[in-house]
Design a protein around this motif. Structure first.
Motif, PDB file in Angstrom:
ATOM      1  N   PRO A  66       0.951  -1.139   0.013  1.00  0.00           N
ATOM      2  CA  PRO A  66       0.010   0.082  -0.030  1.00  0.00           C
ATOM      3  C   PRO A  66       1.027   1.227  -0.016  1.00  0.00           C
ATOM      4  N   ARG A  67       1.904   1.182   0.701  1.00  0.00           N
ATOM      5  CA  ARG A  67       2.881   2.314   0.590  1.00  0.00           C
ATOM      6  C   ARG A  67       3.634   2.624  -0.593  1.00  0.00           C
ATOM      7  N   GLN A  68       3.863   1.723  -1.616  1.00  0.00           N
ATOM      8  CA  GLN A  68       4.516   1.695  -2.737  1.00  0.00           C
ATOM      9  C   GLN A  68       3.076   2.386  -3.687  1.00  0.00           C
ATOM     10  N   ARG A  69       1.969   1.819  -3.488  1.00  0.00           N
ATOM     11  CA  ARG A  69       0.883   2.278  -4.100  1.00  0.00           C
ATOM     12  C   ARG A  69       0.766   3.687  -3.927  1.00  0.00           C
ATOM     13  N   LEU A  70       0.880   4.199  -2.670  1.00  0.00           N
ATOM     14  CA  LEU A  70       0.563   5.512  -2.342  1.00  0.00           C
ATOM     15  C   LEU A  70       1.647   6.397  -3.041  1.00  0.00           C
ATOM     16  N   ALA A  71       2.792   6.019  -2.997  1.00  0.00           N
ATOM     17  CA  ALA A  71       4.052   6.857  -3.353  1.00  0.00           C
ATOM     18  C   ALA A  71       3.694   6.978  -5.031  1.00  0.00           C
ATOM     19  N   GLN A  72       3.491   5.792  -5.495  1.00  0.00           N
ATOM     20  CA  GLN A  72       2.921   5.782  -7.170  1.00  0.00           C
ATOM     21  C   GLN A  72       1.821   6.768  -7.370  1.00  0.00           C
ATOM     22  N   GLY A  73       0.976   6.556  -6.454  1.00  0.00           N
ATOM     23  CA  GLY A  73      -0.283   7.734  -6.701  1.00  0.00           C
ATOM     24  C   GLY A  73       0.118   9.026  -6.628  1.00  0.00           C
ATOM     25  N   LEU A  74       1.105   9.359  -5.617  1.00  0.00           N
ATOM     26  CA  LEU A  74       1.396  10.769  -5.642  1.00  0.00           C
ATOM     27  C   LEU A  74       2.487  11.296  -6.761  1.00  0.00           C
ATOM     28  N   ASP A  75       3.147  10.149  -7.171  1.00  0.00           N
ATOM     29  CA  ASP A  75       3.969  10.708  -8.374  1.00  0.00           C
ATOM     30  C   ASP A  75       3.186  10.878  -9.474  1.00  0.00           C
ATOM     31  N   ASP A  76       1.984   9.775  -9.820  1.00  0.00           N
ATOM     32  CA  ASP A  76       1.168  10.014 -10.979  1.00  0.00           C
ATOM     33  C   ASP A  76       0.405  11.504 -10.777  1.00  0.00           C
ATOM     34  N   PHE A  77       0.212  12.016  -9.609  1.00  0.00           N
ATOM     35  CA  PHE A  77      -0.568  12.847  -9.256  1.00  0.00           C
ATOM     36  C   PHE A  77       0.447  14.235  -9.530  1.00  0.00           C
ATOM     37  N   ARG A  78       1.574  14.301  -9.293  1.00  0.00           N
ATOM     38  CA  ARG A  78       2.611  15.219  -9.506  1.00  0.00           C
ATOM     39  C   ARG A  78       2.850  15.531 -11.050  1.00  0.00           C
ATOM     40  N   GLU A  79       2.738  14.078 -11.724  1.00  0.00           N
ATOM     41  CA  GLU A  79       2.905  14.044 -13.151  1.00  0.00           C
ATOM     42  C   GLU A  79       1.721  14.659 -14.004  1.00  0.00           C
ATOM     43  N   TYR A  80       0.437  14.686 -13.350  1.00  0.00           N
ATOM     44  CA  TYR A  80      -0.741  15.104 -13.976  1.00  0.00           C
ATOM     45  C   TYR A  80      -0.677  16.568 -13.929  1.00  0.00           C
ATOM     46  N   GLU A  81      -0.248  16.952 -12.669  1.00  0.00           N
ATOM     47  CA  GLU A  81      -0.056  18.484 -12.303  1.00  0.00           C
ATOM     48  C   GLU A  81       0.667  19.402 -13.411  1.00  0.00           C
ATOM     49  N   ARG A  82       2.028  18.691 -13.712  1.00  0.00           N
ATOM     50  CA  ARG A  82       2.821  18.882 -14.741  1.00  0.00           C
ATOM     51  C   ARG A  82       2.214  19.219 -15.935  1.00  0.00           C
ATOM     52  N   ILE A  83       1.248  17.977 -16.243  1.00  0.00           N
ATOM     53  CA  ILE A  83       0.753  18.115 -17.848  1.00  0.00           C
ATOM     54  C   ILE A  83      -0.376  19.074 -17.714  1.00  0.00           C
ATOM     55  N   ALA A  84      -1.266  18.863 -16.660  1.00  0.00           N
ATOM     56  CA  ALA A  84      -2.668  19.845 -16.825  1.00  0.00           C
ATOM     57  C   ALA A  84      -2.328  21.153 -16.127  1.00  0.00           C
ATOM     58  N   GLY A  85      -1.395  21.481 -15.494  1.00  0.00           N
ATOM     59  CA  GLY A  85      -1.121  22.575 -14.699  1.00  0.00           C
ATOM     60  C   GLY A  85      -2.352  23.172 -13.832  1.00  0.00           C
ATOM     61  N   PHE A  86      -3.039  22.298 -12.950  1.00  0.00           N
ATOM     62  CA  PHE A  86      -4.192  22.710 -12.312  1.00  0.00           C
ATOM     63  C   PHE A  86      -3.780  23.384 -11.011  1.00  0.00           C
ATOM     64  N   TRP A  87      -2.582  23.415 -10.417  1.00  0.00           N
ATOM     65  CA  TRP A  87      -2.269  23.877  -9.263  1.00  0.00           C
ATOM     66  C   TRP A  87      -2.677  25.457  -8.839  1.00  0.00           C
ATOM     67  N   GLU A  88      -2.294  26.196  -9.889  1.00  0.00           N
ATOM     68  CA  GLU A  88      -2.242  27.467 -10.015  1.00  0.00           C
ATOM     69  C   GLU A  88      -3.908  27.995 -10.123  1.00  0.00           C
ATOM     70  N   ILE A  89      -4.599  27.166 -10.588  1.00  0.00           N
ATOM     71  CA  ILE A  89      -6.128  27.486 -10.788  1.00  0.00           C
ATOM     72  C   ILE A  89      -6.702  27.219  -9.392  1.00  0.00           C
ATOM     73  N   ALA A  90      -6.252  26.011  -9.038  1.00  0.00           N
ATOM     74  CA  ALA A  90      -6.897  25.563  -7.669  1.00  0.00           C
ATOM     75  C   ALA A  90      -6.416  26.541  -6.562  1.00  0.00           C
ATOM     76  N   ARG A  91      -5.360  26.987  -6.606  1.00  0.00           N
ATOM     77  CA  ARG A  91      -4.886  28.040  -5.475  1.00  0.00           C
ATOM     78  C   ARG A  91      -5.577  29.313  -5.775  1.00  0.00           C
ATOM     79  N   ARG A  92      -5.728  29.702  -6.848  1.00  0.00           N
ATOM     80  CA  ARG A  92      -6.813  31.140  -7.228  1.00  0.00           C
ATOM     81  C   ARG A  92      -8.300  30.803  -6.782  1.00  0.00           C
TER      82      ARG A  92
END
Lengths: 95, 205
Positions: free
Chosen positions: B7-33
């Motif tokens: 489960p720990r590896q799965r969580l780490a993988q999930g976080l990596d995927d999430f970071r990658e999706y953020e890099r691609i879709a760039g939603f952090w700035e919109i979410a912050r706003r």
């Protein structure tokens, strides 16, 4: 069947994911020793990339799957090398 | 590759995927706003509810809490629904445009997944920010029975609201790298203006 050692692909891909990311995921594939991606044309949303991959045993289907998963599409296979020895393209009188 | 993983590896993988999706879709700035905008909305609207109740002579904490919670739920749903529909329309258009340019179906690619994650993240932030911020402002009202009078509850809620506005201002100041206090004061002024106008329009007791 001889093992695939080098592939040169002409790929159209979106600007994101970037070529750094694409190069890294391709390099992580089994049988891949090295990857080179160079961009020769860039547009507003997409870019044309020449992807060169070398390894001891490349699996073409896996490579294409990774490229497609990252939004790219293979337009052509520009060079292929297979076998025990890596043979470079040779200049002939006709060239 | 993802055969048997802990489960720990799965969580780490999930976080990596999430970071990658953020890099691609760039939603952090919109979410912050969305977080700053909607938390601001939530706080000011709740100040409105509190001041409206006060000048209308409501002296039952139960009524203020029910009105406040109903308002925060409405703001939460409005944020969630509105952002979901707007963001999915925008992202859908972007993906369709990219598909048209690249003559490729991108539906099952990382780009489409990043786009879907972006829609969910922005919608959740948009919905939760006003909901949670208004609930925090209402918090003192929950302890009204323990307070000497409900007026103290009103005053405490307003103090909490102004403090939250100040923190929100500091957050905005930290984003742009300017003075935290100056931004904090600017957002507090919005709250003070809101209080003053409601007070004057409603007629002070």
């Amino acid at each position: 069947m001889g093992n695939l050692r080098r592939l040169v692909l002409d790929v159209l891909k979106p600007l994101d994911p970037s070529i750094e990311e694409l190069a890294q995921v391709l390099a992580d594939l089994d049988g891949v020793d090295g990857v080179n991606i160079s961009i020769y044309e860039i547009d507003r949303r997409v870019e044309n990339a020449k992807i060169t991959i070398e390894g001891q045993h490349l699996i073409y289907e896996d490579i294409v799957a990774v490229i497609e998963e990252n939004g790219g599409s293979v337009h052509s296979i520009d060079e292929v090398a297979a076998g025990r020895v890596l043979i470079e393209d040779v200049d002939t009188a006709q060239d | 590759m993802r055969g048997r993983i802990s489960p720990r590896q799965r969580l780490a993988q999930g976080l990596d995927d999430f970071r990658e999706y953020e890099r691609i879709a760039g939603f952090w700035e919109i979410a912050r706003r969305a977080l700053a905008n909607n938390a601001f909305d939530g706080i000011l609207t709740t100040i409105g509810v509190l001041m409206g109740s006060y000048v209308a002579g409501v002296r039952s904490s139960g009524i203020v809490i029910r009105t406040g919670i109903a308002t925060s739920i409405a703001m939460g749903i409005s944020g969630l629904w509105g952002a979901y529909l707007a963001e999915s329309a925008e992202r859908g258009r972007e993906l369709a445009e990219l598909e048209k340019i690249s003559l490729t179906d991108l539906g099952s690619t990382k780009i489409a997944r990043a786009s879907r994650v972006a829609v969910v993240v922005v919608a959740v932030v948009d919905g939760l920010a006003p909901f949670i911020s208004s609930l925090i402002v209402l918090m003192p009202m929950f302890f009204a029975p323990l307070l000497p009078t409900i007026i103290v509850g009103y005053a405490l809620s307003i103090v909490v609201a102004l403090a939250m506005l100040f923190v929100l201002g500091m957050f905005l100041g930290s984003i742009c790298g300017r003075s935290l206090v100056s931004y904090g004061v600017r957002t507090v002024i919005a709250g003070v203006v809101c209080i003053a106008i409601t007070f004057l329009l409603g007629g002070a007791e």
